[in-house]
Write an enzyme that holds these catalytic residues in place. Sequence first.
Site, PDB file in Angstrom:
ATOM      1  N   ASN A  16       0.797  -1.308  -0.050  1.00  0.00           N
ATOM      2  CA  ASN A  16      -0.148  -0.087  -0.082  1.00  0.00           C
ATOM      3  C   ASN A  16       0.985   1.125  -0.005  1.00  0.00           C
ATOM      4  O   ASN A  16       1.959   1.089   0.295  1.00  0.00           O
ATOM      5  CB  ASN A  16      -0.816   0.065   1.233  1.00  0.00           C
ATOM      6  N   CYS A  17       0.238   2.422  -0.407  1.00  0.00           N
ATOM      7  CA  CYS A  17       0.883   3.497  -0.273  1.00  0.00           C
ATOM      8  C   CYS A  17       1.778   4.012   0.992  1.00  0.00           C
ATOM      9  O   CYS A  17       1.186   3.626   2.208  1.00  0.00           O
ATOM     10  CB  CYS A  17      -0.118   4.767  -0.291  1.00  0.00           C
ATOM     11  N   PRO A  18       3.037   4.350   1.016  1.00  0.00           N
ATOM     12  CA  PRO A  18       3.510   4.895  -0.353  1.00  0.00           C
ATOM     13  C   PRO A  18       4.546   3.934  -0.923  1.00  0.00           C
ATOM     14  O   PRO A  18       5.267   4.386  -1.990  1.00  0.00           O
ATOM     15  CB  PRO A  18       4.659   6.034   0.384  1.00  0.00           C
TER      16      PRO A  18
END
Length: 81
Positions: A16-18
């Site tokens: 997931n981000c980042p």
Amino acid sequence: MTSPQADTELDVSGYNCPIPLLRTKKALAGMPEGKILRVVSTDPGSEIDFRVYTEKAGHTLLAVEERDGSYIFLIRKAGIP
């Protein structure tokens, strides 16, 4: 119309981000100008992240495709139009 052939592939599925964006930036930094990176991500937020990043960095987002919960991006590294 067929998509251009990628020179390098990066699979950031499951992150997931980042992380997808950070790994994409690192991959592009190590590529020659004008080459194409294919990125596969499962993070739904990666689409907007990649659109904003490529525009600000001067790279070209050639294609975005959603397929079975994965997002596939083709990015041409800045330098050659």
